[in-house]
Scaffold this motif. Structure first.
Motif, PDB file in Angstrom:
ATOM      1  N   SER A  15       0.695  -1.165  -0.053  1.00  8.21           N
ATOM      2  CA  SER A  15      -0.046   0.105  -0.122  1.00  8.21           C
ATOM      3  C   SER A  15       0.696   1.319  -0.045  1.00  8.21           C
ATOM      4  CB  SER A  15      -0.974  -0.148   1.081  1.00  8.21           C
ATOM      5  OG  SER A  15      -0.327  -0.105   2.191  1.00  8.21           O
ATOM      6  N   GLU A  16       2.247   1.132   0.367  1.00  8.05           N
ATOM      7  CA  GLU A  16       2.965   2.424   0.364  1.00  8.05           C
ATOM      8  C   GLU A  16       3.556   2.664  -1.107  1.00  8.05           C
ATOM      9  OE1 GLU A  16       5.869   2.053   3.418  1.00  8.05           O
ATOM     10  OE2 GLU A  16       4.273   0.974   4.952  1.00  8.05           O
ATOM     11  N   ASN A  17       3.385   1.826  -1.951  1.00  7.92           N
ATOM     12  CA  ASN A  17       4.210   1.884  -3.057  1.00  7.92           C
ATOM     13  C   ASN A  17       3.197   3.208  -4.167  1.00  7.92           C
ATOM     14  OD1 ASN A  17       4.744   1.746  -6.018  1.00  7.92           O
ATOM     15  ND2 ASN A  17       4.405  -0.638  -6.056  1.00  7.92           N
ATOM     16  N   GLU A  18       3.760   4.396  -3.776  1.00  2.89           N
ATOM     17  CA  GLU A  18       2.974   5.480  -4.311  1.00  2.89           C
ATOM     18  C   GLU A  18       3.432   5.572  -6.019  1.00  2.89           C
ATOM     19  OE1 GLU A  18       1.085   7.810  -2.928  1.00  2.89           O
ATOM     20  OE2 GLU A  18       1.068   6.534  -1.324  1.00  2.89           O
ATOM     21  N   VAL A  19       4.198   5.217  -6.487  1.00  8.48           N
ATOM     22  CA  VAL A  19       4.615   5.416  -7.993  1.00  8.48           C
ATOM     23  C   VAL A  19       3.593   4.566  -8.770  1.00  8.48           C
ATOM     24  CG1 VAL A  19       6.446   4.843  -9.597  1.00  8.48           C
ATOM     25  CG2 VAL A  19       7.102   5.610  -7.309  1.00  8.48           C
ATOM     26  N   MET A  20       3.295   3.386  -8.231  1.00  7.86           N
ATOM     27  CA  MET A  20       2.516   2.582  -9.085  1.00  7.86           C
ATOM     28  C   MET A  20       0.956   2.440  -8.857  1.00  7.86           C
ATOM     29  SD  MET A  20       5.115  -0.575  -9.748  1.00  7.86           S
ATOM     30  CE  MET A  20       4.278  -1.574 -10.970  1.00  7.86           C
ATOM     31  N   LYS A  21       0.774   3.119  -7.563  1.00  7.24           N
ATOM     32  CA  LYS A  21      -0.642   3.007  -7.333  1.00  7.24           C
ATOM     33  C   LYS A  21      -1.663   3.400  -8.173  1.00  7.24           C
ATOM     34  CE  LYS A  21      -1.723   5.471  -3.528  1.00  7.24           C
ATOM     35  NZ  LYS A  21      -1.872   6.185  -2.161  1.00  7.24           N
ATOM     36  N   ASP A  22      -1.559   4.574  -8.675  1.00  7.04           N
ATOM     37  CA  ASP A  22      -2.552   5.159  -9.507  1.00  7.04           C
ATOM     38  C   ASP A  22      -2.495   4.488 -10.749  1.00  7.04           C
ATOM     39  OD1 ASP A  22      -0.255   6.372 -10.276  1.00  7.04           O
ATOM     40  OD2 ASP A  22      -1.203   7.978 -10.690  1.00  7.04           O
TER      41      ASP A  22
END
Length: 189
Positions: free
Chosen positions: A149-156
């Motif tokens: 869930s902390e993976n900001e780069v691929m989240k969106d």
């Protein structure tokens, strides 16, 4: 061991790397189908890009400072995410990312860029910034990284719902849209 970034999975801390390259490099990374003259121009631009990439990587993580104590992976997943600031369709298979993979290999994070040493994934997304994010993750922890869930780069990237339909339904939808467009512009079929 000094890691640039880490994530947690199953009570373990896993190192990974994230390099961000600001700018629109589409004109340099596109496969060249042009004449010899423009191909030579493209080579010069690639050399400038190669120098920029190396400087950026070392600016974001100074490998010489941690000689012998930074994480290296016997097998890695290299994820290249190209952000486009235009909604114009871009075919990712028309871009050559070899120059980025070679830059990563020169850091010694991976031994080589053969199939034994790394796997590659190319993703595209719309963003107000034109940039390329490159992630290097230990191969065996890639699935956990994706679900983190902390993976900001691929989240969106995976937020958009995927429509799954038959080819026939898609064809009918296309015909319907074409008829509505023709009707709007007063074009008779």
């Amino acid at each position: 061991m000094k890691a640039q970034k880490t994530f947690k999975t199953n009570n373990k801390t896993i190192p990974y790397y994230h390099f961000k390259f600001q700018g629109d490099f589409s004109h340099i990374l596109k496969n060249s189908k042009n004449n010899k003259k423009s191909h030579q121009l493209n080579i010069a631009n690639k050399e400038e890009l190669r120098i920029y990439l190396i400087k950026e990587v070392y600016k974001q993580f100074d490998f010489s400072k941690y000689e012998g104590s930074f994480p290296c992976f016997s097998k890695a997943m290299i994820v290249i995410i190209q952000s486009f600031n235009s909604l114009r369709n871009q075919d990712l298979d028309n871009f050559q990312y070899k120059i980025i993979v070679d830059t990563i290999r020169k850091t010694r994070i991976i031994d080589d860029d053969t199939w034994k040493d790394c796997s590659l994934m190319y993703l595209g997304k719309h963003d107000s910034n034109s940039e390329i994010n490159t992630l290097i993750i230990p191969h065996e922890h890639f699935v956990e990284f994706l679900s983190n869930s902390e993976n900001e780069v691929m989240k969106d990237i995976f937020d958009q719902p995927t429509v799954i339909q038959s080819d026939d339904a898609k064809r009918k939808e296309s015909i319907h849209i074409q008829r509505e467009t023709n009707s709007f512009f007063g074009i008779e079929e």
